[in-house]
Design a protein around this motif. Sequence first.
Motif, PDB file in Angstrom:
ATOM      1  N   GLN A 105     -15.028  26.843  49.388  1.00  0.00           N
ATOM      2  CA  GLN A 105     -13.956  26.298  50.213  1.00  0.00           C
ATOM      3  C   GLN A 105     -12.627  26.519  49.503  1.00  0.00           C
ATOM      4  OE1 GLN A 105     -14.670  22.370  51.788  1.00  0.00           O
ATOM      5  NE2 GLN A 105     -16.781  22.874  52.347  1.00  0.00           N
ATOM      6  N   TYR A 106     -11.651  26.981  50.258  1.00  0.00           N
ATOM      7  CA  TYR A 106     -10.315  27.233  49.743  1.00  0.00           C
ATOM      8  C   TYR A 106      -9.385  26.168  50.325  1.00  0.00           C
ATOM      9  CZ  TYR A 106     -12.162  31.731  48.313  1.00  0.00           C
ATOM     10  OH  TYR A 106     -12.909  32.717  47.721  1.00  0.00           O
ATOM     11  N   PHE A 107      -8.709  25.492  49.436  1.00  0.00           N
ATOM     12  CA  PHE A 107      -7.878  24.354  49.841  1.00  0.00           C
ATOM     13  C   PHE A 107      -6.410  24.740  49.907  1.00  0.00           C
ATOM     14  CE2 PHE A 107     -10.581  20.529  49.689  1.00  0.00           C
ATOM     15  CZ  PHE A 107     -11.745  21.087  49.203  1.00  0.00           C
ATOM     16  N   GLY A 108      -5.721  24.092  50.840  1.00  0.00           N
ATOM     17  CA  GLY A 108      -4.286  24.207  50.896  1.00  0.00           C
ATOM     18  C   GLY A 108      -3.624  23.259  49.901  1.00  0.00           C
ATOM     19  N   PRO A 109      -2.301  23.308  49.826  1.00  0.00           N
ATOM     20  CA  PRO A 109      -1.573  22.480  48.860  1.00  0.00           C
ATOM     21  C   PRO A 109      -1.455  21.018  49.272  1.00  0.00           C
ATOM     22  CG  PRO A 109      -0.055  23.784  50.146  1.00  0.00           C
ATOM     23  CD  PRO A 109      -1.424  24.225  50.548  1.00  0.00           C
TER      24      PRO A 109
ATOM     25  N   TYR B  36     -15.419  22.465  40.957  1.00  0.00           N
ATOM     26  CA  TYR B  36     -14.061  22.614  41.451  1.00  0.00           C
ATOM     27  C   TYR B  36     -13.146  21.900  40.463  1.00  0.00           C
ATOM     28  CZ  TYR B  36     -15.357  24.416  46.064  1.00  0.00           C
ATOM     29  OH  TYR B  36     -15.821  25.200  47.098  1.00  0.00           O
ATOM     30  N   ARG B  37     -11.877  22.248  40.513  1.00  0.00           N
ATOM     31  CA  ARG B  37     -10.911  21.521  39.705  1.00  0.00           C
ATOM     32  C   ARG B  37      -9.678  21.229  40.551  1.00  0.00           C
ATOM     33  NH1 ARG B  37      -8.367  25.803  35.285  1.00  0.00           N
ATOM     34  NH2 ARG B  37      -7.138  27.049  36.762  1.00  0.00           N
ATOM     35  N   GLN B  38      -8.955  20.212  40.144  1.00  0.00           N
ATOM     36  CA  GLN B  38      -7.736  19.829  40.853  1.00  0.00           C
ATOM     37  C   GLN B  38      -6.615  19.697  39.835  1.00  0.00           C
ATOM     38  OE1 GLN B  38      -7.894  16.135  43.091  1.00  0.00           O
ATOM     39  NE2 GLN B  38      -6.273  16.825  44.456  1.00  0.00           N
ATOM     40  N   GLU B  45      -9.608  23.370  43.719  1.00  0.00           N
ATOM     41  CA  GLU B  45      -9.723  24.819  43.560  1.00  0.00           C
ATOM     42  C   GLU B  45     -11.122  25.136  43.064  1.00  0.00           C
ATOM     43  OE1 GLU B  45      -7.210  28.131  40.952  1.00  0.00           O
ATOM     44  OE2 GLU B  45      -7.503  26.117  40.145  1.00  0.00           O
ATOM     45  N   TYR B  46     -11.775  26.093  43.687  1.00  0.00           N
ATOM     46  CA  TYR B  46     -13.112  26.505  43.278  1.00  0.00           C
ATOM     47  C   TYR B  46     -13.081  27.101  41.878  1.00  0.00           C
ATOM     48  CZ  TYR B  46     -17.159  29.626  42.978  1.00  0.00           C
ATOM     49  OH  TYR B  46     -18.277  30.291  42.557  1.00  0.00           O
ATOM     50  N   TYR B  86     -11.850  17.975  36.746  1.00  0.00           N
ATOM     51  CA  TYR B  86     -12.932  18.911  37.033  1.00  0.00           C
ATOM     52  C   TYR B  86     -14.086  18.165  37.692  1.00  0.00           C
ATOM     53  CZ  TYR B  86     -10.535  22.446  34.329  1.00  0.00           C
ATOM     54  OH  TYR B  86      -9.612  23.366  33.884  1.00  0.00           O
ATOM     55  N   TYR B  87     -14.517  18.688  38.827  1.00  0.00           N
ATOM     56  CA  TYR B  87     -15.554  18.041  39.613  1.00  0.00           C
ATOM     57  C   TYR B  87     -16.833  18.874  39.622  1.00  0.00           C
ATOM     58  CZ  TYR B  87     -11.527  15.583  41.661  1.00  0.00           C
ATOM     59  OH  TYR B  87     -10.391  14.848  41.856  1.00  0.00           O
ATOM     60  N   CYS B  88     -17.927  18.228  39.344  1.00  0.00           N
ATOM     61  CA  CYS B  88     -19.254  18.838  39.437  1.00  0.00           C
ATOM     62  C   CYS B  88     -19.867  18.343  40.750  1.00  0.00           C
ATOM     63  CB  CYS B  88     -20.070  18.380  38.231  1.00  0.00           C
ATOM     64  SG  CYS B  88     -21.811  18.811  38.250  1.00  0.00           S
TER      65      CYS B  88
END
Lengths: 116, 113
Positions: A105-109, B36-38, B45-46, B86-88
């Motif tokens: 999945q590709y997320f927006g801002p 994923y990370r934020q 973000e993957y 970071y999410y698992c």
Amino acid sequence: EPEVTQTPSHQVTQMGQEVILRCVPISNHLYFYWYRQILGQKVEFLVSFYNNEISEKSEIFDDQFSVERPDGSNFTLKIRSTKLEDSAMYFCASSERGMGGTDTQYFGPGTRLTVL
Amino acid sequence: DAKTTQPNSMESNEEEPVHLPCNHSTISGTDYIHWYRQLPSQGPEYVIHGLTSNVNNRMASLAIAEDRKSSTLILHRATLRDAAVYYCILRAVHLAAGNKLTFGGGTRVLVKP
């Protein structure tokens, strides 16, 4: 590199007003999602959308929420009558495939919604 | 979705490796392990995913235990830009199970210069 875009980046509204959050998914993607993140909390799934219909929705996604793909490029989230607790960051995402094991999945801002 | 457990936070020095553990003792045989990370003020973000074998990509490596009950995300040389949560996440392979990502609290990685 293709990316998901969202508008507006920040939306301020009065309680009880309707808001529409807009997203442009990646062009060849078929699956679309909305998530939200209340400040300081986890990212929460709201709804997934495929083939012009909702494929899954969470308990959060009640009758106040609706989604639409009005044309070939936009994907919108409408909140009919906003509440204070709807204040959050709303993220749109898209994926090429829907197979949960391997799709990315590709997320927006995100759009920051502030309800006053 | 099967549950994952991650430490709340980890610190690292810049240009040093970071090993982020994730426990998923109730994983089923068909669950993929996704990370994923934020980054601050951004959308998730993957990073990487795997099923049984270790995986490498330009962002990170994923080491999966032989019994699949745990995994480790490895950032080989942390940069300041890697500071993120970071999410698992475990993902079922069956479409009927739904496509959503279920985020937990993740691990907040702090990178010190």
